[in-house]
Scaffold this motif. Structure first.
Motif, PDB file in Angstrom:
ATOM      1  N   SER A  17     -72.353  18.216  45.314  1.00 19.92           N
ATOM      2  CA  SER A  17     -72.973  17.895  44.036  1.00 19.92           C
ATOM      3  C   SER A  17     -73.662  19.119  43.452  1.00 19.92           C
ATOM      4  O   SER A  17     -74.075  20.027  44.189  1.00 19.92           O
ATOM      5  CB  SER A  17     -74.009  16.783  44.212  1.00 19.92           C
ATOM      6  OG  SER A  17     -73.413  15.589  44.669  1.00 19.92           O
ATOM      7  N   VAL A  61     -63.677  12.850  34.660  1.00 27.20           N
ATOM      8  CA  VAL A  61     -64.996  12.936  35.300  1.00 27.20           C
ATOM      9  C   VAL A  61     -65.728  11.603  35.347  1.00 27.20           C
ATOM     10  O   VAL A  61     -66.812  11.512  35.937  1.00 27.20           O
ATOM     11  CB  VAL A  61     -65.896  13.993  34.615  1.00 27.20           C
ATOM     12  CG1 VAL A  61     -65.187  15.335  34.546  1.00 27.20           C
ATOM     13  CG2 VAL A  61     -66.332  13.535  33.232  1.00 27.20           C
ATOM     14  N   ARG A  64     -68.009  10.139  38.238  1.00 26.08           N
ATOM     15  CA  ARG A  64     -68.470  11.256  39.087  1.00 26.08           C
ATOM     16  C   ARG A  64     -69.579  12.058  38.410  1.00 26.08           C
ATOM     17  O   ARG A  64     -70.486  12.552  39.085  1.00 26.08           O
ATOM     18  CB  ARG A  64     -67.311  12.184  39.415  1.00 26.08           C
ATOM     19  CG  ARG A  64     -66.170  11.529  40.151  1.00 26.08           C
ATOM     20  CD  ARG A  64     -65.159  12.561  40.649  1.00 26.08           C
ATOM     21  NE  ARG A  64     -64.539  13.294  39.555  1.00 26.08           N
ATOM     22  CZ  ARG A  64     -64.578  14.621  39.428  1.00 26.08           C
ATOM     23  NH1 ARG A  64     -65.213  15.346  40.317  1.00 26.08           N
ATOM     24  NH2 ARG A  64     -63.957  15.216  38.416  1.00 26.08           N
ATOM     25  N   MET A  80     -73.242  16.407  38.526  1.00 25.29           N
ATOM     26  CA  MET A  80     -71.852  16.380  38.947  1.00 25.29           C
ATOM     27  C   MET A  80     -71.784  16.054  40.437  1.00 25.29           C
ATOM     28  O   MET A  80     -72.315  16.803  41.266  1.00 25.29           O
ATOM     29  CB  MET A  80     -71.194  17.737  38.675  1.00 25.29           C
ATOM     30  CG  MET A  80     -71.273  18.151  37.209  1.00 25.29           C
ATOM     31  SD  MET A  80     -70.477  19.728  36.865  1.00 25.29           S
ATOM     32  CE  MET A  80     -71.637  20.845  37.670  1.00 25.29           C
ATOM     33  N   ASN A  81     -71.172  14.938  40.744  1.00 32.83           N
ATOM     34  CA  ASN A  81     -71.022  14.492  42.128  1.00 32.83           C
ATOM     35  C   ASN A  81     -69.550  14.442  42.510  1.00 32.83           C
ATOM     36  O   ASN A  81     -68.670  14.455  41.637  1.00 32.83           O
ATOM     37  CB  ASN A  81     -71.644  13.108  42.311  1.00 32.83           C
ATOM     38  CG  ASN A  81     -73.129  13.077  42.014  1.00 32.83           C
ATOM     39  OD1 ASN A  81     -73.839  14.068  42.238  1.00 32.83           O
ATOM     40  ND2 ASN A  81     -73.613  11.963  41.509  1.00 32.83           N
ATOM     41  N   SER A  82     -69.300  14.374  43.788  1.00 30.90           N
ATOM     42  CA  SER A  82     -67.921  14.298  44.303  1.00 30.90           C
ATOM     43  C   SER A  82     -67.042  15.359  43.659  1.00 30.90           C
ATOM     44  O   SER A  82     -65.939  15.081  43.178  1.00 30.90           O
ATOM     45  CB  SER A  82     -67.337  12.905  44.049  1.00 30.90           C
ATOM     46  OG  SER A  82     -68.129  11.905  44.651  1.00 30.90           O
ATOM     47  N   LYS A  84     -64.540  18.300  42.775  1.00 31.23           N
ATOM     48  CA  LYS A  84     -63.190  18.642  43.202  1.00 31.23           C
ATOM     49  C   LYS A  84     -62.910  20.100  42.848  1.00 31.23           C
ATOM     50  O   LYS A  84     -63.550  20.664  41.965  1.00 31.23           O
ATOM     51  CB  LYS A  84     -62.178  17.747  42.491  1.00 31.23           C
ATOM     52  CG  LYS A  84     -62.423  16.259  42.653  1.00 31.23           C
ATOM     53  CD  LYS A  84     -61.427  15.459  41.828  1.00 31.23           C
ATOM     54  CE  LYS A  84     -61.668  13.957  41.960  1.00 31.23           C
ATOM     55  NZ  LYS A  84     -60.705  13.173  41.149  1.00 31.23           N
ATOM     56  N   ASP A  87     -62.558  20.997  39.268  1.00 31.07           N
ATOM     57  CA  ASP A  87     -63.741  21.048  38.407  1.00 31.07           C
ATOM     58  C   ASP A  87     -64.235  22.483  38.207  1.00 31.07           C
ATOM     59  O   ASP A  87     -65.149  22.718  37.415  1.00 31.07           O
ATOM     60  CB  ASP A  87     -64.869  20.207  39.003  1.00 31.07           C
ATOM     61  CG  ASP A  87     -64.560  18.719  39.021  1.00 31.07           C
ATOM     62  OD1 ASP A  87     -64.874  18.061  40.036  1.00 31.07           O
ATOM     63  OD2 ASP A  87     -63.987  18.215  38.029  1.00 31.07           O
TER      64      ASP A  87
END
Length: 121
Positions: A17, A61, A64, A80-82, A84, A87
């Motif tokens: 994150s 997004v 997430r 911003m979580n999870s 990738k 991103d």
């Protein structure tokens, strides 16, 4: 005239994150986050109205990322979580002084310099 300064970017691992922030010199209305990866066009990520009552997200997004704002500080945040690998990009804050949330780049006359977010696998 409104100036915007982004901060909080950095390097994070996949699944991690990060929160990026946008500090505005004055009052803004709709504020959005966009991103641009190397070799790609700038794309919409999320936007929020002055009251925070309306938010919009890119499909990539949703679920997430979360956009929020603190008007007392003239600040807008993107949690911003999870994360990738896809991103990874320079994240830009953009704002206007009128109008609803929109994904249209041209609707935002004020832009920051961007902050790099790198997601490593």
């Amino acid at each position: 005239q409104v100036s915007l300064v982004e901060s909080g970017g950095g390097l994070v691992q996949v699944g991690g994150s990060l929160r990026v922030s946008c500090a505005a010199s004055g009052r803004t209305y709709t504020t959005g986050w966009f991103r641009q990866a190397p070799g790609k066009e700038r794309e919409f990520v999320a936007a929020i109205t002055w009251t925070g009552g309306t938010q919009m997200y890119a499909d990539s997004v949703k679920g997430r990322f979360t956009i929020s704002r603190d008007n007392a500080k003239n600040a807008v945040y993107l949690q911003m979580n999870s994360l990738k690998a896809e991103d990874t990009a320079v994240y830009y804050c953009a704002a206007n002084r009128m109008g609803p949330v929109t994904t249209t780049i041209g609707a935002y006359p004020y832009w920051g310099q961007g902050t790099q977010v790198t997601v490593s696998s």
